[in-house]
Design a protein around this motif. Structure first.
Motif, PDB file in Angstrom:
ATOM      1  N   ILE A 312     -39.832  16.594 -19.965  1.00 41.18           N
ATOM      2  CA  ILE A 312     -39.197  16.017 -21.205  1.00 41.18           C
ATOM      3  C   ILE A 312     -38.011  15.005 -20.912  1.00 41.18           C
ATOM      4  O   ILE A 312     -37.676  13.996 -21.564  1.00 41.18           O
ATOM      5  CB  ILE A 312     -38.583  17.138 -21.883  1.00 41.18           C
ATOM      6  N   THR A 415     -25.658  17.090 -17.901  1.00 37.68           N
ATOM      7  CA  THR A 415     -26.409  17.364 -19.335  1.00 37.68           C
ATOM      8  C   THR A 415     -27.496  18.366 -19.326  1.00 37.68           C
ATOM      9  O   THR A 415     -28.171  18.684 -18.693  1.00 37.68           O
ATOM     10  CB  THR A 415     -27.183  16.011 -19.599  1.00 37.68           C
ATOM     11  N   TRP A 417     -29.734  20.937 -21.519  1.00 38.90           N
ATOM     12  CA  TRP A 417     -30.401  20.826 -22.656  1.00 38.90           C
ATOM     13  C   TRP A 417     -31.879  21.221 -22.416  1.00 38.90           C
ATOM     14  O   TRP A 417     -31.969  21.962 -21.131  1.00 38.90           O
ATOM     15  CB  TRP A 417     -30.757  19.321 -23.213  1.00 38.90           C
TER      16      TRP A 417
HETATM   17  C1  WT7 Z   1     -34.013  24.737 -18.499  1.00 36.33           C
HETATM   18  C2  WT7 Z   1     -34.821  23.818 -19.551  1.00 36.33           C
HETATM   19  C3  WT7 Z   1     -34.085  19.376 -20.157  1.00 36.33           C
HETATM   20  C4  WT7 Z   1     -34.268  18.652 -19.003  1.00 36.33           C
HETATM   21  C5  WT7 Z   1     -34.767  19.157 -17.888  1.00 36.33           C
HETATM   22  C6  WT7 Z   1     -35.415  20.781 -17.754  1.00 36.33           C
HETATM   23  C7  WT7 Z   1     -32.376  24.293 -17.203  1.00 36.33           C
HETATM   24  C8  WT7 Z   1     -31.572  22.048 -17.676  1.00 36.33           C
HETATM   25  C9  WT7 Z   1     -29.477  22.052 -17.088  1.00 36.33           C
HETATM   26  C10 WT7 Z   1     -28.219  21.718 -16.590  1.00 36.33           C
HETATM   27  C11 WT7 Z   1     -27.958  24.114 -15.971  1.00 36.33           C
HETATM   28  C12 WT7 Z   1     -30.066  23.157 -16.658  1.00 36.33           C
HETATM   29  C13 WT7 Z   1     -31.958  25.656 -18.161  1.00 36.33           C
HETATM   30  C14 WT7 Z   1     -32.764  25.242 -19.187  1.00 36.33           C
HETATM   31  N1  WT7 Z   1     -31.095  23.307 -17.118  1.00 36.33           N
HETATM   32  N2  WT7 Z   1     -30.399  21.279 -17.578  1.00 36.33           N
HETATM   33  N3  WT7 Z   1     -27.448  20.612 -16.808  1.00 36.33           N
HETATM   34  N4  WT7 Z   1     -27.237  22.749 -16.338  1.00 36.33           N
HETATM   35  N5  WT7 Z   1     -29.287  24.312 -16.293  1.00 36.33           N
HETATM   36  O1  WT7 Z   1     -36.210  20.944 -18.974  1.00 36.33           O
HETATM   37  O2  WT7 Z   1     -38.137  22.252 -18.296  1.00 36.33           O
HETATM   38  O3  WT7 Z   1     -37.270  22.403 -20.875  1.00 36.33           O
HETATM   39  O4  WT7 Z   1     -35.877  23.415 -18.606  1.00 36.33           O
HETATM   40  O5  WT7 Z   1     -33.532  24.083 -17.368  1.00 36.33           O
HETATM   41  O6  WT7 Z   1     -32.279  26.719 -17.485  1.00 36.33           O
HETATM   42  O7  WT7 Z   1     -32.960  26.346 -20.204  1.00 36.33           O
HETATM   43  P1  WT7 Z   1     -37.041  22.337 -19.218  1.00 36.33           P
END
Ligand code: WT7
Length: 651
Positions: A312, A415, A417
């Motif tokens: 994403i 960030t 998300w």
């Molecule tokens: C999960 C989502 C969204 C971009 C990449 C991952 C973790 C994401 C952070 C942050 C702490 C984070 C969470 C979330 N996460 N960004 N800045 N600080 N944790 O996307 O594969 O949908 O994973 O990534 O656990 O739920 P995704």
């Protein structure tokens, strides 16, 4: 947790004389409060300002979390490729849309203007249409990080097809599952790709994946390396021979705001990966609003996001946010380690990037490899904004990033998300929000956060609270459903805490109201910012004939954040050394290399409750070396646990 505050550096303001889009922190506070008090007014205004509707919408929002039927900007018509390409090509055709930086720096970079991008996208769109792709059809894209991957996304959007990008590191089996689920007629790929000096065999993986897929009638292949690849006449087409047959302009298909823009598979806590579906207007608006306010994007900027298009981050911040706002996006094919660990500095300096957005896992690696003298020669003066994504960033990594890339003169935004949120939900706004190293900071505009007590299910108001992170009001870029499984969508996000969207992450709100993300509270592991479910790896291991039972545990890891450990009991006695390697290889082949366990422990039995449920808590504690196991009165046979503990300590 540190409460140290880093203010926007005064040198930042010198680099950016016109200032950020928002004039200071108070303006954020005021606008944020308005966006929560009157969300429809806020989002409608943003949508009309940042997107180009060919027919205006009559209703800003309908639906609720309870019913799972949120819809935005009803009656509106627009096209995402028009918003990302045409309107900039009309206004300023020679502005550079894409800078391509190939894996091998010797190959030289390439620039593509908005006018050229429009021609590339139109021709490819014409070709897809000629191969029978219609509005609503799903096209699967399996490509490395090259400009043609961006053309492919936008060409789908132009004719109203839904793109489904599969990360080009996934195995043939994982790709096949996604092609079949999407019923794709057309798959777009390359002959091969290059990454870190190695060749990736994209076309042969696609061939393996479609062996049993009767739905696929076309594989369109971009010639990237010129390598020899398997070929099926009639089904397989070369991009360079086909695409040039179609006109340099075709008009964009008018789409309803809620028409789906793309599908992206991600891991949940149970079952197979889920196809997260995003809408056209809502998603694009999330990308535009966060690009503008969180990253302070201006049209003259050159935005470098190292996120692969297969995830994403690549969708929203390598493609849609920079292009919808009309700046230049840098497409980097390689890795931070090739040809040397200085590669990211080289790319930033060479492209004069104004933004650099990457993941803590890469930073941890670079921190261990690079000395300050080695990178002092790079001219990084254009760099204004740094961003981090994917996992929590430790304060010392934050400070290192700020110093080694930004000379402490940039801003740095962590960030938070998810694939499902479509765009940032917690982040500091570059140039506006005072920063705290290691902290995701404050809710983005229009995002109404809540921290919930997981035991009582009640919202915890005020500061100094810890619980699970949720969102209270719908926002435009939230995922609309999970493909073919709306019940799973409801159960995962909305049925756990009624009236809230549940993120799956734990969070703490400090005395200033800043939000610190504490990681997943479900069975999802985050390895180098890649999300993978324990049950997905467990099911794949159980398919191996030697495996009787298994539990996958995430343990802290200095380099990858978390590492996958597999605890396995075998059906028969085999040589545990050989079988360990075989099981690791099995996961690499059936899912992907990033999902392979770092360590495999063979045990005679797994600790279980009397009802037969594996007690992961004990396994996790044993794996991280904790000697206190808490209440183990419900564990069936203590002797098994001692057996397990003995094996672990002897390894
Ligand atoms: C999960 C989502 C969204 C971009 C990449 C991952 C973790 C994401 C952070 C942050 C702490 C984070 C969470 C979330 N996460 N960004 N800045 N600080 N944790 O996307 O594969 O949908 O994973 O990534 O656990 O739920 P995704």
């Amino acid at each position: 947790m540190t409460s140290e505050i880093v203010h926007v550096p005064s040198k930042w303001r010198a680099k950016h004389p016109h200032g950020a889009h928002l004039n200071g922190f108070l303006e954020y506070r005021t606008l944020y409060e308005e966006s929560i008090r009157s969300p429809d007014t806020f989002w409608a205004k943003q949508a009309r300002e940042l997107l180009s509707f060919t027919q205006d919408f009559h209703t800003t929002r309908i639906g609720s979390f309870q019913n799972g039927d949120n819809a935005w900007f009803l009656g509106g018509q627009l096209n995402a490729s028009f918003c990302c390409v045409d309107r900039h090509a009309i206004q300023d055709p020679d502005r550079v849309a894409i800078i391509y930086e190939p894996d091998d720096p010797q190959d030289g970079s390439q620039s593509i203007t908005y006018a050229e991008l429009l021609r590339h996208v139109s021709r490819l769109a014409g070709c897809l249409r000629a191969r029978g792709v219609r509005k609503g059809d799903i096209v699967t894209i399996y490509m490395p990080m090259i400009p043609e991957a961006v053309f492919a996304l936008l060409a789908c959007a132009r004719i109203g097809a839904v793109h489904s990008v599969v990360f080009a590191g996934f195995s043939a089996g994982a790709l096949q599952d996604r092609i079949v689920d999407a019923k794709s007629k057309v798959v777009i790929t390359t002959d091969e790709g290059r990454r870190g000096g190695k060749v990736i065999h994209t076309k042969s993986v696609v061939d393996d994946a479609v062996k049993d897929c009767s739905c696929v009638s076309t594989i369109l292949t971009f010639r990237q390396t010129g390598g020899d690849v398997p070929w099926t006449v009639g089904r397989d087409l070369w991009w360079d021979e086909e695409v040039k047959k179609y006109p340099a302009y075709i008009s964009p298909e008018p789409m309803q705001s809620e028409d789906p823009l793309f599908l992206l598979y991600t891991s949940g806590s149970t079952g197979k990966p889920k196809g997260v579906l995003h809408s056209t207007a809502g998603y694009l608006l999330g990308a535009a609003v966060t690009g503008k306010y969180v990253f302070d994007i201006h049209q003259k900027d050159r935005f470098f996001c190292s996120g692969d298009i297969g995830w994403i981050t690549g969708h929203t911040y390598t493609v849609y946010a920079p292009l919808v706002l009309g700046c230049t996006t840098i497409i980097f094919e390689g890795t931070p380690a090739y040809p040397s660990f200085k590669r990211y500095w080289e790319v930033v300096a060479k492209c004069a990037a104004t933004h650099f957005y990457t993941a803590p896992t890469a930073l941890r690696l670079l921190k261990s490899k690079i000395k300050k003298e080695e990178i002092e020669c790079f001219d990084m003066r254009q760099l204004r904004i740094l961003g981090s994504v994917g996992e929590p960033i430790a304060p010392e990594i934050w400070k290192w990033f700020h110093n080694f890339f930004g000379s402490n003169q940039t801003t740095l935004t962590d960030t938070y998300w998810q694939t499902e949120t479509g765009s940032h939900v917690v982040a500091s706004l570059a140039g506006v929000t005072p920063m705290k190293p290691g902290c995701a900071s404050l809710p983005c505009l229009g995002i109404d956060l809540a921290i919930i007590d997981p035991v009582s299910g009640e919202e915890l108001t005020g500061n100094l609270v810890v619980g699970v992170l949720a969102i209270k009001q719908p926002w435009p870029s939230m995922a609309r459903t999970i493909k073919d499984n709306h019940d799973r969508y409801m159960d995962t996000y909305f049925n756990i805490y009624k009236g809230y969207y549940f993120t799956g992450d734990g969070a703490y709100r400090d005395h200033d109201g800043y939000v610190w993300i504490r990681g997943r509270v479900d069975d999802v592991i985050n390895v180098s910012g890649h999300r993978i479910s324990t049950s997905e790896i467990e099911s794949a291991l159980l398919e191996h004939p030697a495996v009787a039972e298994t539990a996958i545990i995430g343990v802290p890891d200095n380099l990858t954040g978390e590492a996958i450990n597999a605890v396995v009991s075998l059906k028969e006695r085999e040589n545990p050394i050989d079988i360990k390697d075989e099981l690791i290889l099995h996961i690499r082949r059936t899912i992907a290399p990033f999902a392979a366990p770092k360590a495999v422990f063979i045990v005679t039995d797994l600790p279980k409750t009397r009802s037969g449920k594996i007690v992961r808590r004990i396994l996790r504690k044993a794996l991280i070396g904790e000697r206190e196991f808490g209440d183990i009165s419900t564990v069936r046979e203590l002797s098994i646990y001692w057996d397990f503990f003995r094996i672990l300590t002897s390894i």
